[in-house]
Design a protein around this motif. Structure first.
Motif, PDB file in Angstrom:
ATOM      1  N   ARG A 235      27.666  43.115  80.304  1.00  7.45           N
ATOM      2  CA  ARG A 235      27.240  41.731  80.037  1.00  7.45           C
ATOM      3  C   ARG A 235      27.443  41.370  78.573  1.00  7.45           C
ATOM      4  NH1 ARG A 235      27.067  37.622  78.787  1.00  7.45           N
ATOM      5  NH2 ARG A 235      25.627  35.892  79.067  1.00  7.45           N
ATOM      6  N   ASN A 239      31.457  36.667  78.421  1.00 12.13           N
ATOM      7  CA  ASN A 239      30.635  35.578  78.946  1.00 12.13           C
ATOM      8  C   ASN A 239      31.130  35.093  80.295  1.00 12.13           C
ATOM      9  OD1 ASN A 239      28.474  35.162  77.228  1.00 12.13           O
ATOM     10  ND2 ASN A 239      29.740  34.081  75.746  1.00 12.13           N
ATOM     11  N   ARG A 240      31.921  35.938  80.963  1.00 14.73           N
ATOM     12  CA  ARG A 240      32.387  35.543  82.301  1.00 14.73           C
ATOM     13  C   ARG A 240      32.052  36.638  83.287  1.00 14.73           C
ATOM     14  NH1 ARG A 240      38.318  33.543  82.684  1.00 14.73           N
ATOM     15  NH2 ARG A 240      37.527  33.082  84.759  1.00 14.73           N
ATOM     16  N   LEU A 241      31.479  36.269  84.400  1.00 14.90           N
ATOM     17  CA  LEU A 241      31.018  37.253  85.367  1.00 14.90           C
ATOM     18  C   LEU A 241      32.168  38.117  85.904  1.00 14.90           C
ATOM     19  CD1 LEU A 241      28.659  38.409  86.880  1.00 14.90           C
ATOM     20  CD2 LEU A 241      28.893  36.615  88.585  1.00 14.90           C
ATOM     21  N   ASP A 308      23.946  25.342  69.483  1.00 16.64           N
ATOM     22  CA  ASP A 308      24.601  24.256  68.742  1.00 16.64           C
ATOM     23  C   ASP A 308      23.864  22.959  69.024  1.00 16.64           C
ATOM     24  OD1 ASP A 308      26.281  26.322  68.789  1.00 16.64           O
ATOM     25  OD2 ASP A 308      27.978  25.266  69.701  1.00 16.64           O
TER      26      ASP A 308
ATOM     27  N   ASP B 106      19.067  30.069  84.722  1.00 13.62           N
ATOM     28  CA  ASP B 106      19.225  30.865  83.514  1.00 13.62           C
ATOM     29  C   ASP B 106      20.549  30.477  82.854  1.00 13.62           C
ATOM     30  OD1 ASP B 106      19.576  32.776  81.595  1.00 13.62           O
ATOM     31  OD2 ASP B 106      20.011  34.398  83.009  1.00 13.62           O
ATOM     32  N   TRP B 107      20.466  29.774  81.730  1.00 17.52           N
ATOM     33  CA  TRP B 107      21.694  29.287  81.086  1.00 17.52           C
ATOM     34  C   TRP B 107      22.425  30.379  80.330  1.00 17.52           C
ATOM     35  CZ3 TRP B 107      23.910  24.800  82.363  1.00 17.52           C
ATOM     36  CH2 TRP B 107      23.119  23.912  83.086  1.00 17.52           C
ATOM     37  N   ASP B 108      21.875  31.587  80.265  1.00 19.84           N
ATOM     38  CA  ASP B 108      22.624  32.715  79.704  1.00 19.84           C
ATOM     39  C   ASP B 108      23.529  33.357  80.743  1.00 19.84           C
ATOM     40  OD1 ASP B 108      21.887  32.703  77.056  1.00 19.84           O
ATOM     41  OD2 ASP B 108      19.997  33.735  77.448  1.00 19.84           O
ATOM     42  N   PHE B 109      23.523  32.813  81.937  1.00 15.70           N
ATOM     43  CA  PHE B 109      24.374  33.351  83.004  1.00 15.70           C
ATOM     44  C   PHE B 109      25.831  33.363  82.543  1.00 15.70           C
ATOM     45  CE2 PHE B 109      26.645  33.447  87.005  1.00 15.70           C
ATOM     46  CZ  PHE B 109      25.860  34.272  87.791  1.00 15.70           C
ATOM     47  N   PRO B 110      26.536  34.488  82.767  1.00 14.17           N
ATOM     48  CA  PRO B 110      27.908  34.576  82.259  1.00 14.17           C
ATOM     49  C   PRO B 110      28.897  33.731  83.062  1.00 14.17           C
ATOM     50  CG  PRO B 110      27.354  36.561  83.471  1.00 14.17           C
ATOM     51  CD  PRO B 110      26.110  35.735  83.418  1.00 14.17           C
ATOM     52  N   THR B 111      28.988  32.458  82.731  1.00 16.98           N
ATOM     53  CA  THR B 111      29.974  31.621  83.408  1.00 16.98           C
ATOM     54  C   THR B 111      30.306  30.439  82.510  1.00 16.98           C
ATOM     55  OG1 THR B 111      30.533  30.699  85.562  1.00 16.98           O
ATOM     56  CG2 THR B 111      28.412  30.054  84.645  1.00 16.98           C
ATOM     57  N   ARG B 112      31.434  29.779  82.807  1.00 18.26           N
ATOM     58  CA  ARG B 112      31.875  28.671  81.969  1.00 18.26           C
ATOM     59  C   ARG B 112      31.514  27.334  82.605  1.00 18.26           C
ATOM     60  NH1 ARG B 112      38.003  29.863  82.079  1.00 18.26           N
ATOM     61  NH2 ARG B 112      37.311  29.877  84.238  1.00 18.26           N
ATOM     62  N   ARG B 154      33.781  26.331  77.692  1.00 18.78           N
ATOM     63  CA  ARG B 154      32.626  26.915  76.999  1.00 18.78           C
ATOM     64  C   ARG B 154      31.732  27.715  77.936  1.00 18.78           C
ATOM     65  NH1 ARG B 154      30.128  24.383  72.301  1.00 18.78           N
ATOM     66  NH2 ARG B 154      31.846  23.562  71.066  1.00 18.78           N
ATOM     67  N   GLN B 155      31.099  28.720  77.374  1.00 17.08           N
ATOM     68  CA  GLN B 155      30.057  29.409  78.133  1.00 17.08           C
ATOM     69  C   GLN B 155      28.849  28.473  78.177  1.00 17.08           C
ATOM     70  OE1 GLN B 155      26.956  31.322  77.283  1.00 17.08           O
ATOM     71  NE2 GLN B 155      26.852  31.923  79.419  1.00 17.08           N
ATOM     72  N   ILE B 156      28.174  28.404  79.318  1.00 18.75           N
ATOM     73  CA  ILE B 156      27.135  27.392  79.488  1.00 18.75           C
ATOM     74  C   ILE B 156      25.954  27.575  78.539  1.00 18.75           C
ATOM     75  CG2 ILE B 156      27.703  26.792  81.871  1.00 18.75           C
ATOM     76  CD1 ILE B 156      25.482  28.717  82.740  1.00 18.75           C
ATOM     77  N   GLY B 157      25.752  28.797  78.072  1.00 19.68           N
ATOM     78  CA  GLY B 157      24.641  29.047  77.160  1.00 19.68           C
ATOM     79  C   GLY B 157      24.861  28.435  75.788  1.00 19.68           C
ATOM     80  N   GLN B 158      26.111  28.051  75.485  1.00 15.08           N
ATOM     81  CA  GLN B 158      26.411  27.480  74.177  1.00 15.08           C
ATOM     82  C   GLN B 158      26.199  25.971  74.132  1.00 15.08           C
ATOM     83  OE1 GLN B 158      30.451  28.766  73.881  1.00 15.08           O
ATOM     84  NE2 GLN B 158      29.922  30.847  73.283  1.00 15.08           N
ATOM     85  N   SER B 160      23.945  22.359  74.378  1.00 17.34           N
ATOM     86  CA  SER B 160      22.603  21.826  74.121  1.00 17.34           C
ATOM     87  C   SER B 160      21.985  21.407  75.462  1.00 17.34           C
ATOM     88  CB  SER B 160      22.686  20.624  73.202  1.00 17.34           C
ATOM     89  OG  SER B 160      23.260  19.534  73.894  1.00 17.34           O
TER      90      SER B 160
END
Lengths: 310, 270
Positions: A235, A239-241, A308, B106-112, B154-158, B160
């Motif tokens: 992880r 940042n991509r599953l 940001d 969960d916005w830290d989920f690894p996806t764009r 972008r990754q969704i966690g980035q 606002s």
């Protein structure tokens, strides 16, 4: 080291270690993202009494009866957790912890009290498996890979764990989309027709199958470590599953190979005359990989880090 | 504050229109939901007219989100019937798009960002169909409508909070639905995002779609919505905003928790 002795003594344990690690790491990715990482831990504890009872009843370590025993133990565990939660009014996490540790302890006690001397089933085996003993007697060298007679003499754990690892890969590919969707946003997933309850249940069942298959060969230490360490380290790499899953497979394999080699040869390099437990070393290596990822991987985010503006 | 003449006029104009409009976009009958001993939603009926901009309004803990989730089958209901465009919910499910509360994932989920929008195409893509160029372009067009096309990779966690909310709206747009159900779409977003979201919702209404929001900002109700459903566990009132969003109904909904000074500052129908 790369000659016939390697094929005979080290090839199959390494392969079994790698496949066990991958079979556990794949569902582990989703368990971690669902904040259910401890389910993997829990499953590997619960299977012990189930397997021991299955052995006491059938008198054999056949994989089918062991799987049924483990499944039965899982059902008992779920009932036990519900009972503790309701009767004791305890929060679910604590109820889980109580149920699983006591069931594991019960498994250990059962093992000690029962006569399992005729088969390879004891407390040490339960914890650390018997990876080093899964050697390929009939191998005469690399050419044995193409010799049907020699292949028939492969330790049965190898095809078993290979089938389970393959099953995990196939299940993940086929159900990728609903699995990812329901893991990310369960409410939304339900509204577009994903059977979210079934997905969650199937994931835990898949993890249990991987745990039982791997448990037999490599013991519960690796199972616990492989559910969590490779996916958690992966992880932090991306940042991509999709990419995370690939990294978790790489880390799982690396842990298995490196751990096995270090356990077998490492102590000799330092002048000791005994190898150490491969299972323990594999788990330790996966922990070291996670530690390195924690300080050096590219996508570490501090919890609560400012985002940001925008 | 009962302006009877105006009310009658509004009502007189409304009743035949609703008749002519045919089936309601969303009809709820006797919805009851309970999380524990006491019900969160009790026997609520509602009829959201097609092509309306509707709001569910009520105090915190009044069961607004629960009512929406129960209508969608996300939380189990003890009783109740859901009808969508005159059809049972199950048959009409594909005509509904849903925007959950931003904080529910969960916005830290690894996806764009683009992957989240593509989730809106799940019905079309199913288990194994490949994401083709037209799918990707459709998703990008939805992102463009909410002003987020530049953030696709972008990754969704980035993002606002406001940007995350817009991505959720883009995913709902990708569903190509006729009825849009949004759970607190304006909660914790910046002013620019609120403007962008309301512009998209108004464009949906212009395109003959129906929008229903769980909403908590009383100050904007009259500007944004034309139909309101006031709930506090039970239904308090429902109808056109112009006749239903009144001081009396608000007092009844908020159980006197709303100071009259506060109500005086509100923009209420004249």
């Amino acid at each position: 080291m790369m000659g016939s002795a390697f094929v005979q003594l080290s090839l199959t344990p390494i392969l079994i270690g790698v496949l066990s690690a991958i079979a556990c790491a794949l569902p582990g990715n989703f368990l971690i993202l669902r904040r259910q990482a401890l389910i993997g831990d829990a499953i590997s504890h619960v299977v012990l009494p189930g397997i021991v009872v299955a052995f006491l009843i059938t008198g054999a370590t056949a994989s089918m009866s062991m799987l049924l025993g483990a499944a039965g133990a899982a059902v008992v565990a779920v009932l036990l957790i519900e009972a503790i939660k309701r009767l004791g009014r305890i929060e679910p996490g604590a109820a889980m912890g109580v149920a699983f540790t006591s069931m594991f302890a019960a498994g250990v006690l059962l093992l000690e009290q029962s006569d399992t001397s005729t088969v390879h089933l004891d407390v040490e085996h339960a914890l650390m498996g018997n990876l080093e003993s899964l050697i390929w007697f009939k191998a005469r060298g690399w050419e044995s890979l193409f010799d049907p007679a020699a292949l028939a003499g492969l330790p049965p754990e190898l095809p078993r764990i290979a089938a389970v690892a393959l099953l995990m890969v196939l299940l993940m590919l086929v159900f990728w989309r609903p699995l990812k969707l329901s893991t990310f946003d369960e409410g939304f997933a339900g509204t577009v027709g994903v059977p979210t309850g079934l997905m969650g249940f199937a994931l835990v069942v898949a993890a249990a199958v991987a745990a039982v298959a791997a448990f037999d060969a490599v013991g519960s230490i690796i199972v616990i470590a492989m559910f969590i360490c490779p996916p958690a380290a992966a992880r932090l790499m991306t940042n991509r599953l999709e990419v995370q899953i690939l990294w978790s497979v790489v880390f799982a394999s690396l842990s298995a190979v490196l751990g096995y080699v270090l356990a077998g040869y490492g102590p000799l390099w330092f002048g000791a005359d005994h190898a150490v437990s491969a299972a323990g070393m594999i788990a330790a290596v996966s922990g070291v990989i996670l530690a390195v990822a924690c300080v050096a991987a590219p996508h570490r985010t501090r919890l609560g880090a400012p985002k940001d503006a925008g | 504050m009962g302006h009877t003449v105006l009310e009658l006029a509004a009502d007189g104009g409304k009743a035949p229109a609703a008749e002519a409009g045919g089936a309601a976009a969303l009809q709820l009958a006797e919805m009851t939901v309970s999380y524990g001993e006491k019900p969160a939603v009790f026997s609520v009926d509602a009829r959201i007219p097609a092509r309306s901009m509707a709001a569910i309004i009520g105090p915190n803990g009044a069961g607004k989100s629960t009512l929406l989730k129960a209508a969608l089958g996300i939380v189990p209901r003890l009783s109740g019937k859901v009808t969508v465009f005159g059809e049972p919910f199950r048959q009409a499910r594909h005509r509904i798009a849903y925007v959950p509360q931003r904080a529910s994932v969960d916005w830290d989920f690894p996806t764009r960002v683009i992957d989240v929008v593509l989730m809106g195409l799940y019905r079309e893509l199913g288990l194994l169909r490949l994401v083709r160029r037209r799918h990707r372009e459709a998703a990008l067009a939805c992102l463009d409508r909410v002003g987020m096309a530049d953030f696709a990779e972008r990754q969704i966690g980035q993002l606002s909070g406001g940007q995350q909310q817009r991505v959720f709206l883009a995913r709902a747009l990708a569903q190509g639905a006729d009825l849009y159900l949004l759970d607190e779409p304006f909660a914790g977003v910046d002013a620019a995002t609120e403007k962008a979201i309301i512009a998209v919702l108004k464009s949906l209404k212009e395109a003959q779609k129906t929008v229903l929001c769980v909403h908590h900002d009383l100050a904007t109700v009259i500007d944004y919505f034309d139909h309101v459903l006031l709930v506090n566990v039970r239904k308090i009132a429902e109808g056109p905003a112009a006749t239903t969003f009144t001081a009396d109904n608000l007092q009844a909904t908020y159980g006197g928790r709303l100071a009259s000074a506060h109500i005086d500052q509100l923009k209420l129908p004249a």
